[in-house]
Design an enzyme around this catalytic site. Structure first.
Site, PDB file in Angstrom:
ATOM      1  N   THR A  77      -1.942   1.739  -4.845  1.00  0.00           N
ATOM      2  CA  THR A  77      -2.493   2.887  -4.126  1.00  0.00           C
ATOM      3  C   THR A  77      -3.821   3.378  -4.528  1.00  0.00           C
ATOM      4  O   THR A  77      -4.108   3.000  -5.773  1.00  0.00           O
ATOM      5  CB  THR A  77      -1.581   3.885  -4.126  1.00  0.00           C
ATOM      6  OG1 THR A  77      -2.021   5.069  -3.525  1.00  0.00           O
ATOM      7  CG2 THR A  77      -1.101   4.397  -5.621  1.00  0.00           C
ATOM      8  N   ARG A 110       0.019  16.086  -2.172  1.00  0.00           N
ATOM      9  CA  ARG A 110      -1.287  15.835  -2.858  1.00  0.00           C
ATOM     10  C   ARG A 110      -1.980  17.044  -2.902  1.00  0.00           C
ATOM     11  O   ARG A 110      -2.014  17.807  -2.003  1.00  0.00           O
ATOM     12  CB  ARG A 110      -1.971  14.992  -1.444  1.00  0.00           C
ATOM     13  CG  ARG A 110      -1.482  13.756  -1.115  1.00  0.00           C
ATOM     14  CD  ARG A 110      -1.686  13.241   0.166  1.00  0.00           C
ATOM     15  NE  ARG A 110      -2.892  12.773   0.220  1.00  0.00           N
ATOM     16  CZ  ARG A 110      -3.463  11.637   0.395  1.00  0.00           C
ATOM     17  NH1 ARG A 110      -2.554  10.486   0.039  1.00  0.00           N
ATOM     18  NH2 ARG A 110      -4.741  11.331   0.721  1.00  0.00           N
ATOM     19  N   ASP A 134       0.839  -1.234   0.054  1.00  0.00           N
ATOM     20  CA  ASP A 134       0.229  -0.018   0.007  1.00  0.00           C
ATOM     21  C   ASP A 134       0.989   1.304  -0.040  1.00  0.00           C
ATOM     22  O   ASP A 134       2.104   1.278   0.303  1.00  0.00           O
ATOM     23  CB  ASP A 134      -0.827  -0.306   1.174  1.00  0.00           C
ATOM     24  CG  ASP A 134      -1.705   1.135   1.292  1.00  0.00           C
ATOM     25  OD1 ASP A 134      -2.052   1.685   0.377  1.00  0.00           O
ATOM     26  OD2 ASP A 134      -1.889   1.582   2.386  1.00  0.00           O
ATOM     27  N   LYS A 135       0.214   2.439  -0.265  1.00  0.00           N
ATOM     28  CA  LYS A 135       1.392   3.568  -0.196  1.00  0.00           C
ATOM     29  C   LYS A 135       0.993   4.142   0.848  1.00  0.00           C
ATOM     30  O   LYS A 135       1.770   4.402   1.717  1.00  0.00           O
ATOM     31  CB  LYS A 135       0.991   4.302  -1.570  1.00  0.00           C
ATOM     32  CG  LYS A 135       2.181   5.374  -1.565  1.00  0.00           C
ATOM     33  CD  LYS A 135       1.692   6.492  -2.743  1.00  0.00           C
ATOM     34  CE  LYS A 135       0.730   7.523  -2.364  1.00  0.00           C
ATOM     35  NZ  LYS A 135       0.851   8.378  -1.065  1.00  0.00           N
ATOM     36  N   GLU A 193      -8.023  16.522   5.609  1.00  0.00           N
ATOM     37  CA  GLU A 193      -8.539  17.499   6.165  1.00  0.00           C
ATOM     38  C   GLU A 193      -8.077  18.121   7.419  1.00  0.00           C
ATOM     39  O   GLU A 193      -7.963  19.339   7.739  1.00  0.00           O
ATOM     40  CB  GLU A 193      -9.905  17.345   6.468  1.00  0.00           C
ATOM     41  CG  GLU A 193     -10.950  16.992   5.123  1.00  0.00           C
ATOM     42  CD  GLU A 193     -12.437  16.735   5.341  1.00  0.00           C
ATOM     43  OE1 GLU A 193     -12.762  16.635   6.731  1.00  0.00           O
ATOM     44  OE2 GLU A 193     -13.153  16.891   4.552  1.00  0.00           O
ATOM     45  N   PHE A 249     -18.611  14.692   0.327  1.00  0.00           N
ATOM     46  CA  PHE A 249     -17.663  14.325  -0.818  1.00  0.00           C
ATOM     47  C   PHE A 249     -18.064  12.870  -1.351  1.00  0.00           C
ATOM     48  O   PHE A 249     -18.522  11.910  -0.527  1.00  0.00           O
ATOM     49  CB  PHE A 249     -16.230  13.833   0.126  1.00  0.00           C
ATOM     50  CG  PHE A 249     -15.224  13.205  -1.030  1.00  0.00           C
ATOM     51  CD1 PHE A 249     -14.492  14.181  -1.857  1.00  0.00           C
ATOM     52  CD2 PHE A 249     -15.145  11.919  -1.075  1.00  0.00           C
ATOM     53  CE1 PHE A 249     -13.603  13.623  -2.570  1.00  0.00           C
ATOM     54  CE2 PHE A 249     -14.256  11.191  -1.982  1.00  0.00           C
ATOM     55  CZ  PHE A 249     -13.526  12.162  -2.962  1.00  0.00           C
ATOM     56  N   LYS A 255     -14.265  22.365  -2.279  1.00  0.00           N
ATOM     57  CA  LYS A 255     -12.678  21.591  -2.440  1.00  0.00           C
ATOM     58  C   LYS A 255     -12.922  20.391  -3.100  1.00  0.00           C
ATOM     59  O   LYS A 255     -13.851  19.675  -2.847  1.00  0.00           O
ATOM     60  CB  LYS A 255     -12.055  21.829  -1.120  1.00  0.00           C
ATOM     61  CG  LYS A 255     -12.512  20.883  -0.106  1.00  0.00           C
ATOM     62  CD  LYS A 255     -11.316  20.853   0.996  1.00  0.00           C
ATOM     63  CE  LYS A 255     -11.534  19.455   1.865  1.00  0.00           C
ATOM     64  NZ  LYS A 255     -11.731  19.690   3.149  1.00  0.00           N
ATOM     65  N   LYS A 301      -7.094  -4.457  -4.990  1.00  0.00           N
ATOM     66  CA  LYS A 301      -5.997  -4.834  -4.528  1.00  0.00           C
ATOM     67  C   LYS A 301      -5.694  -6.402  -4.312  1.00  0.00           C
ATOM     68  O   LYS A 301      -4.921  -7.161  -4.739  1.00  0.00           O
ATOM     69  CB  LYS A 301      -5.654  -4.313  -3.239  1.00  0.00           C
ATOM     70  CG  LYS A 301      -5.229  -2.675  -3.265  1.00  0.00           C
ATOM     71  CD  LYS A 301      -5.215  -2.289  -1.980  1.00  0.00           C
ATOM     72  CE  LYS A 301      -4.831  -0.673  -2.127  1.00  0.00           C
ATOM     73  NZ  LYS A 301      -4.370  -0.073  -0.775  1.00  0.00           N
ATOM     74  N   ARG A 338      -5.188   4.410  -8.083  1.00  0.00           N
ATOM     75  CA  ARG A 338      -6.752   4.471  -8.075  1.00  0.00           C
ATOM     76  C   ARG A 338      -7.660   3.187  -7.953  1.00  0.00           C
ATOM     77  O   ARG A 338      -8.335   2.906  -8.500  1.00  0.00           O
ATOM     78  CB  ARG A 338      -7.296   5.053  -9.378  1.00  0.00           C
ATOM     79  CG  ARG A 338      -6.935   6.595  -9.487  1.00  0.00           C
ATOM     80  CD  ARG A 338      -7.997   7.448  -8.762  1.00  0.00           C
ATOM     81  NE  ARG A 338      -7.674   8.704  -8.917  1.00  0.00           N
ATOM     82  CZ  ARG A 338      -7.807   9.796  -7.859  1.00  0.00           C
ATOM     83  NH1 ARG A 338      -7.821   9.305  -6.789  1.00  0.00           N
ATOM     84  NH2 ARG A 338      -7.767  11.076  -8.158  1.00  0.00           N
TER      85      ARG A 338
END
Lengths: 1209, 351
Positions: free
Chosen positions: A778, A698, A492-493, A599, A640, A663, A888, A882
């Site tokens: 990731t 990011r 995983d990243k 956040e 979101f 955002k 995974k 993505r």
């Protein structure tokens, strides 16, 4: 949630603000009214509102997008159908937005405050839990049943049973059952103890008190007595005894905060809330019917509805509080128990990770079958010969002094059932006699050795994270040796390669880049409230220039935009500020609790720049704007979601304006930004964004729009309508959000650094040198993934990158075909290059494959998988961005199902669980994202870089040790069996042993067991330093150099020779002598024990005092045992050992056997080690003599060697 | 580091590991828990290998020679008499001859001493092809019964020779039942050669295994007589022939001590042996031999040990020379990193 990263932890928290918002945005209230309206009035308005929109829930949201699909139902379940895992279409969103109705036959009916009716006719389990496996009555049968799941035990049980048949009585009954009984007994005692401890903790848990509503009054009640339907009241900081639907809380809006650390390990507070419809009803008069789904283990999902006051209201995961959580920051909460005892989600989730089986053990079974065949062969030979012998002497059997089948006292045959039966018995007796060919002790030794290895892994200070004080954890005890054979690492990243401590690094505000951050403790970081100093818990680097812009020049466009930018950061989120007391009473810390680390970072950044979020309730936000306390009304919030990839909030400002702050991810935001104005700013921002993401940051883009009164009214009515809709609510709300999120002014962009963990590039380089392919999977977007790939040295500039980024199956096919062609071409090129210029460094062009989740949707589980496999294995590096959690697992399965190579998955978050469970070895990082991954993993540790130590050092050692131990155990028992076999040939095939039965039984338990266990735990072929210096040495495990069929056969050949030496040297020496069976048996016993121990001694790499003590101690112990056995007068061998020890011949024989037995092996070893040295051999020499050849003085080779005497007693 | 230190730190470590993570008591790092105990790391260097082989060779060859010479010193007379002791007319009816109680089983053999035999000269009988180690035979005894009178009735393991005429046999079992019953009388030049039959059994057996209060009872009274009868008035602990016989032989060819001649026998002495050829080995093709032998430190005559030691020693010497030659002709620097497989391939060495 506003980060570019897809939803990682599907926490229901995300849904809450929306629900809370909706309480205040109920009517078209002008901001001014809203501001002045008291809580009471808003609440009364809410009370008569129609069905709430609480199911604007994350579950529906999740399903809506295939990309972020995370079927939590699949958690820990192995029986889920793969077809469900990878939705190939992304278009189900509309359908799934609707609330699923629960049909009556799959529902559980809970009558609130009426437990009797609820539990009639079906009685639900009470709230007592039982984690124990056994009761006093069931302990013996169940424990034995479980233990006999191990096939070897059954084999030995059958043999022990056979031995009890009078005709087959080879060992005395006690001796034959003893070893098995010992093993079973030890395990049983251990199990019983553990179970008793569980029982004790259950009892404590069950007897805890909680206040429950009995006869219209809250009275204390034991946890175990709580029944479904009862109303329970929880006070602050109390644990929740069962899963219950919240009815009301001390908060007037019905919010309750819970800490779920026991459930999912996340330490932040989650918000749960009660329905408006139930809020105001006092608990005593509460009644109604909850229809909820049957108990299931999905801790993030809950479907139910409640009929109250003639209305039907839906309940979602945010309306339920689960057993195991604690109530925090809320004075009290009242709820109705819906799932109790073993039906609670925490209990349903308490099963451990599926057990895995080590590769070596699987291979071992192959050799065990081989041994079983040779065992059968040996027995058959004996049987046939015995049959022939009986046949030849069939006429004399009555009288032969040593057979004497006829019993003359009663005239019958004595113990004779005809040649046919006799041969059958002979066969069975032979099996009993030679049973140790399949070593029972090996299974116990392996357990012990793994325990020891685990102990040393846990103790290793090289794998201890000093910062977080997290130790290495060995959660699976049966796959230690697999760590030495890993070929693929899937990582995983976020949180694994990176720290998942998001840090605000830079901002682009109004087209200007502010990235000159400096750490400034005092500046703007605190505010004073009532004479107290409040400061954020974490400090953030601030750009002085930006601060100047913010503070000065009020009224300018630039300053206004900058203020709006930080206001957006402070408001457009779901963060809850929590005030913590500090030892200094004058200072208080504000801790921003939230589910998304991005956040959190943004809010801390806003605070550092003077926009400190002080308070967040369901209806308003209080922000300290540059020292001035301001109240903003939250009029609306659009959660979101991964379709829009943005979130927005509608704020009523103190100056009576209504502002929309949005955002989101850059690609989504630029679609909704008004391009006609401020084009230069947009372009500048785009440039900055590019720069940020190539730094590995990011990025998020922030935009805003001032809403006119008309726009706001339009939005409000649409929003109202959407949120009161019963079906398709999710889709409608999304449409509402999309409608309003348009024509935005760009405010700027933020860059958040996801810091690489310490030592990650070096670790990846080491793993790569060790021949391990590292794949990074990731959820991040491609650019971020690639830049992180560069910064952790996974990608290098000379690599050829193949990018597969397609949106349909045909494109995917084409891309894959192109990629195959490309890899072939590159392979051919490098091959050609190698032919022409031999001797230079590898000419191969390294290839990197970068593929995104969308493409994987079309590839995984289709016929394209095969092609992906071809491409991926040809590449040196694979980067999947993505990707959804189950993808995974799909990628891990891609490799695991198609090759024999060992896979390891490492991750830290709940989204890695599926991958961790899929891989041969799962490693969890105990980091920021909760403990889900750790709970599912086989090994857990603090940081990614420990993987190097774990694999290259411990994995290597474990593999070497275990592989050798298995071979040695096979050898050790086979020598013994062959030795018995040769003797049988000289006893008229009657299966006599010269060795006493006690020695036979003790042989693999006492005489030879300890040294192999000690060697299995402590022996090291190479030092840690060497292994880390030459990662390539890891290859010996990958190539299975220490355990393979060839080695096994060679060992077995050696075994036959050694057994011949042991048997025939004394045999020939005593051929015509007065030697008696017991004496010769004693010689053989001692000879075989000495020989197998010397054999082991020759293979030991490192002699420390423990090795010495166990090795020589075992030989001495054997001698003592033999002497003791021969000192018991009723045994036939009484005093033999004393007689035979007194002769010189005895000692000469022992010496001769040892030397003659070892010569071939020793010569072979000497030859191969010198003339065909393995890498390990050379490295060992290097360790010992390397300092002479190497100039590097820094390498101090093993000071330990110079002082072996010191440690030896 | 001593043993105590290591084990205590190990104990601490175990406790630590089970303790929860938060309990961040800094664990004691010892060399034991870090697997860094002082250790010796032997490596088979050429010098070691050559020395080891040479040493073994140099030790083994002399031992082999000594064993051979010791074996050479032993004087052994072996006389197989089972066939010759059957009169001509019964050669084809050996069994009938043996089983008949009418026939005269006396047989006279003449032995010539090949070399001087110093006393004591041991007299053995050797049986071939007699499976005293047969599973059913070995188990057919009752050690309890042999030890003490109290256990006289413990005869379960003795089948099929456990009881006769309804009461227990003492000593029971096939082993005792098949007791060897040939007797030898030696004379040298018409003078009787005394054979000492005392102390031929193990002292330990006499003292602890065979009770002094256990007397033969009901022995050889069954239908089928297996071998010698015992004098019922002598306790088992004094029945040395039985004790010797009961210590069952390991191999199908074995010798048992019959007695000792405690005078020296000179070269070419002619010894006359009068044999009572009672024991029936004819039914299963067993052979009977009479053996007179002296002993040395390696026991009786046995060249095998010497030959084996010489072979192994010689082989080791040979191997040591081989390795010397190999090292001279194909040397390799120990611990040279360029031999590592990845370096070798990169450097263009043939792998």
């Amino acid at each position: 949630m506003a980060s570019g990263r897809p939803l990682l932890i599907p926490s229901p928290q995300g849904a809450n603000p929306a629900a809370r918002t909706e309480t205040n945005s109920a009517g078209p209230i002008p901001p001014a009214v809203a501001k002045s309206s008291s809580r009471r009035s808003s609440r009364s308005r809410n009370a008569d509102r129609t069905p709430s929109s609480s199911e604007f829930s994350f579950a529906a949201e999740l399903k809506a997008s295939s990309k972020a699909t995370f079927s939590v139902e699949n958690f820990g379940r192995s029986d889920s159908k793969p077809a469900r895992r990878y939705p190939s279409k992304r278009s189900d969103s509309g359908r799934l937005g609707s609330q699923r109705e629960i049909s009556d036959d799959e529902a559980r009916f809970v009558y609130i405050n009426d437990a009797d009716r609820t539990n009639n006719p079906v009685r639900f389990p009470n709230n007592s839990i039982r984690t124990t496996k056994y009761s006093i009555l069931t302990f013996l049968p169940r424990n034995l049943f479980e233990q006999f799941h191990r096939l070897a035990y059954v084999y030995f049980l059958v043999l022990a049973g056979l031995n009890q048949v009078p005709q087959l009585d080879v060992y005395s009954p006690v001796a034959s059952v003893l070893p098995l009984a010992f093993v079973l007994g030890v395990t049983a005692v251990k199990d019983a103890y553990e179970d008793w401890r569980r029982h004790r903790s259950d009892r404590n848990e069950n007897n805890r008190m909680v206040s429950a509503l009995v006869d219209a009054k809250f009275r204390p009640k034991r946890w175990k007595d709580i029944r479904v339907g009862e109303i329970i009241r929880i006070a602050a900081n109390e644990s929740i005894p069962c899963d219950m639907v919240l009815l009301s809380t001390s908060d007037p809006t019905g919010v309750a905060y819970v800490q779920t650390i026991n459930l999912d390990g996340e330490s932040n507070l989650k918000t749960r809330y009660a329905k408006q419809e139930t809020l105001s009803t006092p608990p005593e008069s509460m009644s109604g019917l909850i229809r909820c789904e049957k108990p299931n283990r999905n801790i993030y999902g809950f479907h139910a509805n409640i009929d109250v006051d003639g209305k039907r209201v839906s309940l979602g995961p945010s309306n339920i509080i689960l057993r195991g959580c604690e109530l925090k920051n809320t004075n009290w909460a009242v709820g109705a128990a819906v799932y109790t005892g073993k039906d609670t989600k925490v209990m349903l989730n308490s099963s451990g990770a599926p057990s895995k089986r080590s590769r070596l053990e699987t291979h071992m079974n192959r050799e065990t079958i081989f041994l079983a065949i040779s065992l059968t062969a040996l027995c058959s030979v004996v049987t046939i010969l015995a049959g022939l012998w009986l046949h030849r002497h069939r006429d004399e059997l009555n009288y032969l002094p040593y057979y004497r089948k006829k019993n003359f006292s009663d005239g019958d045959n004595y113990d004779y059932y005809g040649i046919g039966w006799q041969t059958v018995f002979t066969f069975m007796m032979a099996v009993i006699q030679f049973q140790v060919m399949i070593p029972i002790a090996l299974y116990i030794s392996m357990e012990l050795v793994r325990l020891g290895q685990a102990f040393f892994m846990i103790q290793d200070k090289g794998m201890r994270d000093e910062k977080t004080k997290s130790k290495f954890q060995c959660r699976a005890l049966n796959i230690n040796e697999d760590l030495g054979q890993i070929k693929y690492v899937f990582s995983d990243k976020t949180g694994t390669l990176t720290e998942n401590k998001m840090e605000f690094r830079c901002a682009s505000v109004h087209g200007m880049d502010f990235s000159g951050g400096q750490d400034d403790e005092e500046n703007g970081l605190f505010i004073s409230v009532n004479g107290q100093i409040w400061r954020p818990k974490m400090s953030v680097k601030t750009d002085p220039e930006l601060l100047n812009v913010l503070r000065g020049g009020k009224g300018t466009e630039k300053a206004n935009r900058a203020r709006d930018f930080f206001l957006a950061l402070a408001t457009c989120n779901t963060i809850v500020p929590i005030v913590i007391e500090t030892p200094d009473p004058a200072t208080k810390l504000i801790d921003y609790q939230g589910e998304s680390p991005d956040e959190q970072a943004l809010v801390y950044a806003a605070a550092a720049h003077g926009f400190m979020l002080m308070e967040r309730t369901s209806g308003h936000i209080i922000v300290n704007v540059l020292g001035e306390r301001q109240r903003f009304d939250v009029l609306g919030l659009h959660e979101f979601d991964s379709d829009r990839k943005r979130m927005s909030v509608i704020i009523g400002c103190p100056d009576k304006t209504v502002k929309l702050f949005v955002k989101g991810a850059d690609n989504s935001m630029f679609g909704v930004i008004e391009r006609s104005i401020n084009l230069d700013i947009i372009q500048a921002t785009e440039t900055h964004l590019h720069a940020y993401s190539s730094l590995g940051l990011r990025t998020l883009v922030i935009g805003m729009r001032e809403l006119s009164r008309a726009e706001f009214d339009d939005w409000q009515s649409a929003y109202e309508k959407a949120s009161t809709t019963l079906f398709g609510r999710g889709g409608l709300l999304r449409a509402v959000a999309a409608n309003v999120e348009c024509n935005l002014h760009i405010l700027g962009a933020s860059g958040i650094e996801d810091k690489l963990q310490q030592g990650v590039p070096e670790a990846i380089e080491s793993l790569r040198q060790a021949g391990i392919k590292v794949w990074v999977l990731t959820g991040d977007k491609q650019e971020t993934a690639i830049s992180i790939g560069y910064s952790c040295k996974l990608l290098t500039s000379e690599m050829t990158q193949i990018v597969i980024n397609s949106h349909s199956k045909d494109y995917c096919r084409k891309s894959l075909e192109d990629a195959i062609a490309m890899t072939d071409r590159l392979a051919a090129m490098s091959l050609g290059a190698q032919n022409t210029i031999t001797g230079t460094e590898s000419q191969r062009v390294p290839i990197a494959l970068i593929i995104d989740g969308t493409s994987l949707v079309y590839i995984l589980e289709t016929e394209l998988e095969e092609e992906l496999f071809k491409v991926a294995t040809a590449c040196d590096v694979v980067l999947c961005c993505r990707v959804a959690p189950l993808q995974k697992a799909g990628i891990v399965a891609l490799i695991k199902n198609r090759t024999d190579d060992m896979t390891l998955a490492i991750g830290d978050g709940a989204n890695d669980v599926s991958m961790i469970q899929m891989a041969d070895v799962g490693v969890g990082i105990s980091g920021q994202e909760g403990r889900q991954a750790v709970m599912a993993s086989d090994f857990a540790m603090g940081q990614f870089r420990f993987l190097v130590t774990l694999l290259l050092v411990h994995g290597h050692w474990n593999y070497q040790r275990m592989a050798y131990m298995i071979l040695y155990n096979f050898y050790r028992n086979a020598v013994f069996v062959f030795m018995l076999f040769w003797y049988v040939l000289y006893t008229a095939f009657s299966l006599t042993t010269a060795i006493t039965e006690w020695s036979s039984v003790l042989y693999s338990v006492i005489y030879t067991a300890l040294p192999t266990i000690v060697v299995g735990i402590l022996d090291k072929d190479l030092s840690r330093k060497t292994l880390l210096k030459y990662p390539q040495l890891y290859g010996s495990g990958q190539r299975e150099e220490r355990y393979n069929l060839k080695l096994f056969i060679l060992t077995m050949m050696d075994t036959v020779w050694q057994s011949l030496a042991i048997f025939f040297i004394p045999f020939l020496a005593y051929r015509h002598s007065t030697i008696d069976g017991s004496s010769l048996g004693d010689i053989w016993t001692l000879a075989v024990v000495i020989l197998v121990n010397i054999h082991l001694a020759l293979d030991v790499f490192r002699w420390n005092w423990i090795t010495h003590a166990s090795m020589w101690g075992c030989i001495v112990a054997t001698a003592i045992c033999v002497i003791i056995i021969d000192s018991i007068p009723v045994l036939p061998g009484y005093w033999s050992i004393y007689h035979v020890m007194g002769t010189g011949l005895f000692w000469l024989l022992l010496l001769g056997i040892t030397v003659a037995g070892m010569v071939p092996r020793f010569a072979m070893k000497a030859f191969t080690e010198y003339f065909m040295p393995s890498d390990i051999q050379i490295a060992r020499e290097l360790e010992k003599f390397g300092n002479l050849n190497e100039a590097t003085a820094s390498e101090i080779p093993m000071s330990t060697f110079s002082q072996p005497q010191q440690g030896f007693i | 580091m001593n043993s105590k230190g290591a084990s205590t730190s190990g104990g601490d470590g175990t406790r630590d590991s089970s303790a929860p993570r938060r309990n961040s008591k800094k664990p004691k790092y010892s060399r034991f828990t870090q697997q860094e105990l002082p250790a010796c790391k032997p490596i088979l260097t050429p010098a070691w290998i050559i020395t080891a082989f040479a040493l073994v060779g140099l030790v083994f060859v002399p031992i082999g020679l000594a064993s051979l010479s010791a074996s050479e010193q032993v004087v052994e007379i072996v006389d197989r008499y089972d066939i010759d002791c059957i009169p001509e007319q019964f050669q084809n009816h050996q069994l009938a001859y043996m089983q008949s109680s009418q026939t005269n089983k006396t047989c006279t053999r003449n032995l010539i001493v090949p070399r001087k035999m110093n006393s004591p000269v041991y007299v053995y009988y050797q049986l071939d092809n007699f499976y005293q180690n047969h599973r059913r035979y070995v188990k057919s005894r009752s050690d309890k019964q042999l030890r003490s009178k109290a256990y006289e009735h413990v005869t379960d393991s003795c089948k099929p020779e456990d009881k006769a005429n309804g009461s227990a046999i003492v000593p029971c079992g096939l082993i005792a039942w098949s007791l060897f019953n040939d007797t030898y009388k030696f004379s040298l030049d018409s003078k009787v050669l005394e054979v000492n039959k005392k102390n031929i059994a193990w002292k330990s057996d006499q003292d602890h295994k065979f009770g002094s209060d256990v007397y033969p009872k009901n022995f050889q009274s069954g239908e089928l007589i297996g071998g010698a009868k015992l004098n019922a008035s002598i306790p088992l602990s004094e029945q040395e022939d039985l004790i010797v016989w009961m210590r069952t032989a390991a191999l199908p060819t074995f010798r048992k001590l019959y007695g000792k001649i405690e005078v020296d026998l000179e070269l070419n002495d002619k010894i006359t042996v009068v044999i009572q050829n009672n024991y029936n080995t004819y039914s299963f093709g067993g052979k009977k031999k009479l053996v007179l032998s002296t002993t040395t430190w390696i026991g009786g005559k046995n060249d095998f040990l010497g030959v084996a030691y010489l072979t192994v020693g010689g082989l080791c010497l040979f191997l040591s020379i081989c390795f010397v030659l190999l090292y001279v002709f194909k040397p390799r620097t120990l611990g040279d990193p360029s031999y590592l497989s990845w370096n070798r391939n990169a450097a263009g060495h043939p792998s």
